[in-house]
Scaffold this motif. Structure first.
Motif, PDB file in Angstrom:
ATOM      1  N   MET A  92      33.125 -44.972  -1.107  1.00 31.82           N
ATOM      2  CA  MET A  92      32.265 -44.481  -2.122  1.00 31.82           C
ATOM      3  C   MET A  92      31.021 -44.963  -1.973  1.00 31.82           C
ATOM      4  O   MET A  92      29.811 -44.270  -1.972  1.00 31.82           O
ATOM      5  N   THR A  93      30.831 -46.230  -1.206  1.00 35.36           N
ATOM      6  CA  THR A  93      29.579 -46.799  -0.930  1.00 35.36           C
ATOM      7  C   THR A  93      29.530 -47.546   0.281  1.00 35.36           C
ATOM      8  O   THR A  93      30.490 -48.230   0.679  1.00 35.36           O
ATOM      9  N   THR A  94      28.239 -48.071   0.865  1.00 34.68           N
ATOM     10  CA  THR A  94      28.061 -48.995   1.797  1.00 34.68           C
ATOM     11  C   THR A  94      27.033 -49.981   0.851  1.00 34.68           C
ATOM     12  O   THR A  94      26.329 -49.539   0.720  1.00 34.68           O
ATOM     13  N   PRO A  95      27.325 -51.475   1.136  1.00 37.06           N
ATOM     14  CA  PRO A  95      26.435 -52.224   0.562  1.00 37.06           C
ATOM     15  C   PRO A  95      25.530 -52.675   1.536  1.00 37.06           C
ATOM     16  O   PRO A  95      25.916 -52.751   2.773  1.00 37.06           O
ATOM     17  N   HIS A  96      24.314 -53.026   0.854  1.00 31.50           N
ATOM     18  CA  HIS A  96      23.222 -53.417   1.838  1.00 31.50           C
ATOM     19  C   HIS A  96      22.686 -54.923   1.236  1.00 31.50           C
ATOM     20  O   HIS A  96      22.273 -54.863   0.045  1.00 31.50           O
ATOM     21  N   THR A  97      23.124 -56.132   1.802  1.00 30.14           N
ATOM     22  CA  THR A  97      23.076 -57.263   1.207  1.00 30.14           C
ATOM     23  C   THR A  97      22.393 -58.241   1.767  1.00 30.14           C
ATOM     24  O   THR A  97      22.524 -58.138   3.033  1.00 30.14           O
ATOM     25  N   LYS A  98      21.782 -59.066   1.269  1.00 29.04           N
ATOM     26  CA  LYS A  98      21.269 -60.408   1.808  1.00 29.04           C
ATOM     27  C   LYS A  98      22.039 -61.754   1.462  1.00 29.04           C
ATOM     28  O   LYS A  98      22.732 -61.648   0.392  1.00 29.04           O
ATOM     29  N   PRO A  99      21.908 -62.491   2.314  1.00 29.14           N
ATOM     30  CA  PRO A  99      22.827 -64.082   2.085  1.00 29.14           C
ATOM     31  C   PRO A  99      22.083 -64.582   0.946  1.00 29.14           C
ATOM     32  O   PRO A  99      20.967 -64.430   0.875  1.00 29.14           O
ATOM     33  N   THR A 100      22.999 -65.046   0.057  1.00 28.11           N
ATOM     34  CA  THR A 100      22.541 -65.963  -0.953  1.00 28.11           C
ATOM     35  C   THR A 100      22.348 -67.481  -0.653  1.00 28.11           C
ATOM     36  O   THR A 100      23.176 -67.749   0.303  1.00 28.11           O
ATOM     37  N   THR A 101      21.671 -68.069  -1.246  1.00 34.06           N
ATOM     38  CA  THR A 101      21.466 -69.468  -0.868  1.00 34.06           C
ATOM     39  C   THR A 101      22.636 -70.392  -1.486  1.00 34.06           C
ATOM     40  O   THR A 101      22.955 -71.520  -0.952  1.00 34.06           O
ATOM     41  N   GLY A 103      19.490 -45.159 -10.198  1.00 32.03           N
ATOM     42  CA  GLY A 103      18.344 -44.044  -9.837  1.00 32.03           C
ATOM     43  C   GLY A 103      17.386 -44.796  -9.357  1.00 32.03           C
ATOM     44  O   GLY A 103      16.201 -44.589  -9.316  1.00 32.03           O
ATOM     45  N   ALA A 104      17.767 -45.730  -8.354  1.00 34.98           N
ATOM     46  CA  ALA A 104      16.909 -46.806  -7.836  1.00 34.98           C
ATOM     47  C   ALA A 104      15.922 -46.158  -6.609  1.00 34.98           C
ATOM     48  O   ALA A 104      14.731 -46.924  -6.467  1.00 34.98           O
ATOM     49  N   ALA A 105      16.117 -45.044  -6.236  1.00 36.55           N
ATOM     50  CA  ALA A 105      15.344 -44.444  -5.413  1.00 36.55           C
ATOM     51  C   ALA A 105      14.177 -43.685  -5.898  1.00 36.55           C
ATOM     52  O   ALA A 105      13.447 -42.915  -5.141  1.00 36.55           O
ATOM     53  N   GLY A 106      14.683 -43.149  -7.053  1.00 36.92           N
ATOM     54  CA  GLY A 106      13.512 -42.145  -7.888  1.00 36.92           C
ATOM     55  C   GLY A 106      12.245 -42.599  -8.209  1.00 36.92           C
ATOM     56  O   GLY A 106      11.925 -43.956  -8.039  1.00 36.92           O
ATOM     57  N   GLY A 107      11.413 -41.865  -8.612  1.00 35.67           N
ATOM     58  CA  GLY A 107      10.147 -42.338  -8.933  1.00 35.67           C
ATOM     59  C   GLY A 107       9.963 -43.655 -10.021  1.00 35.67           C
ATOM     60  O   GLY A 107       9.400 -44.543  -9.842  1.00 35.67           O
ATOM     61  N   VAL A 108      11.002 -43.449 -10.971  1.00 31.97           N
ATOM     62  CA  VAL A 108      10.812 -44.489 -12.078  1.00 31.97           C
ATOM     63  C   VAL A 108      11.574 -45.635 -11.594  1.00 31.97           C
ATOM     64  O   VAL A 108      11.501 -47.083 -11.654  1.00 31.97           O
ATOM     65  N   GLY A 109      12.903 -45.342 -11.035  1.00 30.64           N
ATOM     66  CA  GLY A 109      13.829 -46.499 -10.543  1.00 30.64           C
ATOM     67  C   GLY A 109      13.214 -47.272  -9.560  1.00 30.64           C
ATOM     68  O   GLY A 109      13.255 -48.398  -9.608  1.00 30.64           O
ATOM     69  N   SER A 110      12.737 -46.546  -8.518  1.00 34.89           N
ATOM     70  CA  SER A 110      12.146 -47.460  -7.403  1.00 34.89           C
ATOM     71  C   SER A 110      10.924 -48.342  -7.919  1.00 34.89           C
ATOM     72  O   SER A 110      10.867 -49.576  -7.398  1.00 34.89           O
ATOM     73  N   GLN A 115      19.294 -48.516   2.202  1.00 30.89           N
ATOM     74  CA  GLN A 115      18.878 -49.473   3.411  1.00 30.89           C
ATOM     75  C   GLN A 115      17.298 -49.315   3.101  1.00 30.89           C
ATOM     76  O   GLN A 115      16.865 -50.706   3.418  1.00 30.89           O
ATOM     77  N   ARG A 116      16.539 -48.468   2.512  1.00 32.41           N
ATOM     78  CA  ARG A 116      15.208 -48.689   2.319  1.00 32.41           C
ATOM     79  C   ARG A 116      15.077 -49.629   1.013  1.00 32.41           C
ATOM     80  O   ARG A 116      14.141 -50.577   1.059  1.00 32.41           O
ATOM     81  N   MET A 117      15.887 -49.445   0.156  1.00 33.19           N
ATOM     82  CA  MET A 117      15.579 -50.400  -1.034  1.00 33.19           C
ATOM     83  C   MET A 117      15.862 -51.895  -0.630  1.00 33.19           C
ATOM     84  O   MET A 117      15.466 -52.690  -1.286  1.00 33.19           O
ATOM     85  N   ALA A 118      17.035 -51.925   0.132  1.00 31.63           N
ATOM     86  CA  ALA A 118      17.308 -53.304   0.544  1.00 31.63           C
ATOM     87  C   ALA A 118      16.432 -54.119   1.361  1.00 31.63           C
ATOM     88  O   ALA A 118      16.671 -55.167   1.572  1.00 31.63           O
ATOM     89  N   SER A 119      15.618 -53.478   1.933  1.00 34.50           N
ATOM     90  CA  SER A 119      14.482 -53.852   2.827  1.00 34.50           C
ATOM     91  C   SER A 119      13.340 -54.759   1.718  1.00 34.50           C
ATOM     92  O   SER A 119      12.547 -55.503   2.469  1.00 34.50           O
ATOM     93  N   LEU A 120      13.430 -54.603   0.574  1.00 33.21           N
ATOM     94  CA  LEU A 120      12.408 -55.281  -0.523  1.00 33.21           C
ATOM     95  C   LEU A 120      13.084 -56.549  -0.594  1.00 33.21           C
ATOM     96  O   LEU A 120      14.319 -56.797  -0.856  1.00 33.21           O
TER      97      LEU A 120
END
Length: 257
Positions: A1-10, A25-32, A56-61
């Protein structure tokens, strides 16, 4: 159903102390913009998007991890939370859950078929309800906040918006009931009712209604995001239950002709 895009935690104490939010809705106007503003305020944000490319785009932040999911697949949603979301992010606490994902339908009430009703109700009502239920233990542990992005159509009738307005009225009823039931656990539940927001979704609605899309007259997505962050970071002695946001110059009459 999904593929995660994650960064290592400390794994440090500081990392564990960071407040965590999930935004649909994190890629939409309000969500992003909500994701970006929360990250700027030092939150760790898990962004839920509709496509892998958006994830992928949101995970770059900085401060943001992302997953993509089909929220309309409501039968699989609770399992997805346990098997993928919480498996990847074993959260003991969730400080903020923002439901910004939504879909709309424009047309006379008599013309809406069963498939349209099912699609809109699944995305706008059932998905946030199921997702909330699956994550309530984590929200309770944090005495966290749940924010539902509703609409002016969730407070009154709007011509040619029977399906959308019905879904938003149902979401209002769910949120108000959830607030009563979870108040003893210290969970805060807020519903935000924005008027017209300058988003792609409203641009499509305007085209369907043959009215001009005038983003300069509408609420900007960043303003709604700022309101969400204000709600989430408000003092522990109170909760914002229902919040109306209207354009500075009222324009709703054009949608009711």
């Amino acid at each position: 159903m999904t593929t995660p895009h994650t960064k290592p935690t400390t794994g440090t104490d500081d990392a564990r102390a960071v407040r965590t939010a999930i935004v649909t809705g994190a890629a939409g106007g309000v969500g992003s913009r909500t994701v970006q503003r929360l990250a700027e305020h030092g939150w760790h944000v898990i962004a839920i998007t509709r496509t892998n490319e958006d994830a992928q785009r949101m995970a770059s932040l900085a401060g943001v991890d992302a997953l993509y999911a089909n929220l309309a697949d409501v039968g699989a949603l609770a399992g997805w939370v346990q098997d993928e979301l919480l498996a990847r992010f074993p959260l003991e606490r969730l400080d903020l859950l923002v439901h910004a994902a939504a879909t709309a339908h424009v047309g006379p009430a008599a013309d809406a078929d069963a498939g349209t009703w099912q699609r809109v109700l699944q995305t706008n009502v059932i998905a946030p309800a199921v997702l909330t239920g699956a994550l309530l233990p984590q929200v309770r542990a944090a005495k966290g906040t749940i924010v539902f992005i509703n609409s002016g159509a969730g407070e009154r009738a709007v011509r040619n918006h029977a399906v959308y307005a019905s879904s938003k009225h149902a979401l209002r009823g769910y949120a108000n009931t959830l607030r009563l039931e979870e108040s003893g656990a210290g969970v805060r539940v807020t519903t935000i009712y924005p008027g017209q927001i300058a988003t792609k979704m409203l641009a499509g609605i305007d085209r369907a209604l043959d009215v001009p899309f005038e983003p300069e007259r509408y609420i900007q997505p960043q303003s709604v995001a700022d309101a969400i962050v204000w709600v989430a970071e408000s003092g522990p002695d109170m909760q914002v239950t229902n919040l109306d946001l209207r354009p500075r110059q009222e324009v709703s009459v054009q949608f009711n002709v």
